[in-house]
Design an enzyme around this catalytic site. Sequence first.
Site, short mmCIF file in Angstrom:
data_model
loop_
_atom_site.label_atom_id
_atom_site.label_comp_id
_atom_site.label_asym_id
_atom_site.label_seq_id
_atom_site.Cartn_x
_atom_site.Cartn_y
_atom_site.Cartn_z
N LYS A 22 9.43 -7.02 5.55
CA LYS A 22 8.20 -6.38 6.21
C LYS A 22 7.03 -6.99 5.67
O LYS A 22 6.18 -7.57 6.50
CB LYS A 22 8.08 -4.89 5.99
CG LYS A 22 6.82 -4.48 6.44
CD LYS A 22 6.70 -2.86 6.35
CE LYS A 22 6.35 -2.46 5.18
NZ LYS A 22 4.88 -2.14 4.87
N ASN A 23 6.72 -7.16 4.31
CA ASN A 23 5.52 -7.61 3.87
C ASN A 23 5.40 -8.94 3.85
O ASN A 23 4.35 -9.55 3.29
CB ASN A 23 5.41 -6.85 2.45
CG ASN A 23 5.14 -5.29 2.57
OD1 ASN A 23 4.86 -4.85 3.78
ND2 ASN A 23 5.09 -4.60 1.63
N CYS A 115 -5.16 5.86 3.89
CA CYS A 115 -3.74 6.22 4.20
C CYS A 115 -3.62 7.23 3.29
O CYS A 115 -4.32 7.59 2.15
CB CYS A 115 -2.96 5.27 4.47
SG CYS A 115 -2.49 4.32 2.90
N ARG A 120 -7.71 2.27 0.44
CA ARG A 120 -7.64 1.18 0.98
C ARG A 120 -9.18 0.41 1.58
O ARG A 120 -8.89 -0.03 2.71
CB ARG A 120 -6.50 1.01 2.38
CG ARG A 120 -5.30 2.11 1.86
CD ARG A 120 -4.32 1.59 1.02
NE ARG A 120 -3.67 0.32 1.01
CZ ARG A 120 -2.59 0.42 1.90
NH1 ARG A 120 -1.88 1.58 2.24
NH2 ARG A 120 -1.84 -0.69 2.13
N ASP A 301 5.33 -0.50 -4.87
CA ASP A 301 6.21 0.14 -3.80
C ASP A 301 7.47 0.73 -4.34
O ASP A 301 8.36 1.22 -3.38
CB ASP A 301 6.36 -1.03 -2.48
CG ASP A 301 5.14 -1.12 -1.84
OD1 ASP A 301 5.08 -2.33 -1.42
OD2 ASP A 301 4.23 -0.67 -2.09
N ARG A 394 9.11 2.68 9.84
CA ARG A 394 8.10 1.68 9.79
C ARG A 394 8.54 0.67 8.98
O ARG A 394 8.08 -0.48 9.22
CB ARG A 394 6.82 2.45 9.19
CG ARG A 394 5.69 3.13 10.01
CD ARG A 394 4.65 3.45 9.29
NE ARG A 394 4.15 2.42 8.39
CZ ARG A 394 3.64 2.49 7.31
NH1 ARG A 394 3.36 3.69 6.67
NH2 ARG A 394 3.37 1.38 6.67
C1 EPZ Z 1 0.11 -4.86 0.45
O1 EPZ Z 1 -0.92 -3.89 0.58
C2 EPZ Z 1 1.48 -4.11 0.93
N1 EPZ Z 1 1.16 -3.93 2.23
C3 EPZ Z 1 1.75 -2.78 0.32
O2 EPZ Z 1 3.01 -2.29 0.66
C4 EPZ Z 1 1.59 -2.94 -1.57
O3 EPZ Z 1 1.78 -1.68 -1.75
C5 EPZ Z 1 0.35 -3.52 -1.82
O4 EPZ Z 1 0.26 -4.70 -1.12
C6 EPZ Z 1 0.38 -3.93 -3.45
O5 EPZ Z 1 1.30 -4.63 -3.73
C7 EPZ Z 1 1.71 -5.22 3.10
O6 EPZ Z 1 2.06 -6.24 2.50
C8 EPZ Z 1 1.76 -4.97 4.58
P1 EPZ Z 1 -3.72 -4.50 -2.03
P2 EPZ Z 1 -2.47 -4.26 0.57
O7 EPZ Z 1 -4.85 -5.10 -1.09
O8 EPZ Z 1 -2.47 -5.68 0.66
C9 EPZ Z 1 -7.32 -2.22 -3.72
C10 EPZ Z 1 4.42 -0.76 1.59
O9 EPZ Z 1 4.80 0.45 1.22
N2 EPZ Z 1 -8.39 -3.05 -2.78
O10 EPZ Z 1 -3.19 -5.71 -2.95
O11 EPZ Z 1 -3.29 -3.27 1.34
C11 EPZ Z 1 -6.71 -1.13 -2.90
O12 EPZ Z 1 -7.27 0.07 -2.63
C12 EPZ Z 1 2.84 -1.20 1.46
O13 EPZ Z 1 5.20 -1.65 2.15
C13 EPZ Z 1 -9.65 -2.76 -2.87
O14 EPZ Z 1 -10.31 -2.25 -3.58
O15 EPZ Z 1 -2.62 -3.99 -1.14
C14 EPZ Z 1 -5.36 -0.87 -3.99
O16 EPZ Z 1 -5.56 0.15 -4.59
C15 EPZ Z 1 2.14 0.11 0.77
N3 EPZ Z 1 -10.33 -3.80 -2.16
C16 EPZ Z 1 -5.31 -2.13 -4.43
O17 EPZ Z 1 -6.35 -2.91 -4.19
C17 EPZ Z 1 -9.82 -4.56 -1.23
O18 EPZ Z 1 -10.41 -5.14 -0.68
C18 EPZ Z 1 -4.17 -3.03 -3.89
O19 EPZ Z 1 -4.41 -3.29 -2.59
C19 EPZ Z 1 -8.61 -4.45 -0.87
C20 EPZ Z 1 -7.48 -3.98 -1.85
#
Ligand code: EPZ
Length: 416
Positions: A22-23, A115, A120, A301, A394
Amino acid sequence: MPVYTIRHSPALHGEAQINTSKNAVLPILAAALLCSSPVTIHRAPRLTDVDHMLRVLTDCGARIGRQDRDITIYPAALRQPREPQNLHSLRASILVLGPLCVRLGEAIVPLPGGCAIGQRPVDIHLNGLRAMGAETEQADNCAVARGRLRGANIYLDFPSVGATENLLMAAALADGVTRIENAAKEPEIVDLADFLNLAGAHIVGAGTGTLVIEGVSRLSGVEYTPIADRIEAGTLACAAAITKGSMLLCGVHGEHLRALLFKLREMGLLVQEDARGLCLRGQVRHGADIRTLSYPGFPTDLQAPMMTVACAARGRSVFLETIFENRYMHAISLCRMGADIRTEGRMAVVEGGRPLSGAVVEATDLRAGAALMLAGLIAQGETTLLDEPGHICRGYEGLDEKLRALGADVTIAPLH
Ligand code: EPZ
């Protein structure tokens, strides 16, 4: 939406074919907007998040064709998305920000907002686009980026997966060379870079902390099969561990699951890798300490499914969730089933080995739902797992079917 009934199950035995990730699929679908001719993704998983992302792409002017698991995106006359509700409820919709900005000179993307697992924010995405010359703002619950993008040196305050993906896609067509430091190293980033390079991009360093992208004038449509879903595989590995079964997970790369496999081995499971995939057998004997980190650290995850494993293992396991600020909601339901778990902020302490009993529990997010389904397999009696918003489907294609095929007593019924 579905209600799952899970009963205490025997040891799970057999083989499972792992779907594509998915990711990996979601960012590659967004990247199709960068291409000047049709893109076909093979073996796409049947997930509601994929359906949702296709609605987002359609809303951005692309035309979509589907033939079984093959999805073709015709990136025709791109435009700004017009149906905010499409984007509000899919986190990954933010991934069209970079492609729209670099192709149209402007991107106005409604924000999904927070969420269950955390706020996020998208500040790292916007800071990177600003470094590339865009004017950016967050207004009317939208992320806005305007301007012609040029190569830049970017340092990410946190190795955000989504921000790395957005900036990688934007840089692929920007004027000049972009260097992204402290970038995410997840296998899904490497897969996105492989897709873009196949389409004609010039990207080096994917999988390391530093990406160097030399922008090109156009990308051509390609056919591509994404990598296997390491999180689906890891979730099934946890099911094998708690039921003392034996399982062959076909198609997944052990390299993508090093942290999980190390921990399961540390807890007593036997894990072997061969050309077909991962073979797991035996049982977890004692707890372990889990700290979630960006790749190659332990994946956030798999924190929830691993907490179910910790409940099955004797002794104490200490969890530290360093990625998301609110990712222990599954602990409440696991305690309702008899687990001994104390959470405090980003830490959780599990006193494992206590018998679990079936209960009525609710999926609060995608991975929490999977963890509770696994817990029902080892709980005495019957567990009813309510999943009204459809979190589980999902991100997992037929998780109940895969578990049933391995011997689990799991059934699904529509919510009346
Ligand atoms: C991706 O989400 C994945 N989703 C998530 O999987 C996964 O948990 C996450 O990466 C971490 O590995 C997809 O790939 C579609 P991040 P993403 O940006 O890109 C903070 C699942 O269950 N952050 O690495 O949203 C954020 O708040 C899902 O499959 C900022 O502060 O994750 C979080 O605390 C859940 N500012 C941390 O970084 C930003 O601009 C990690 O977020 C962006 C992120």
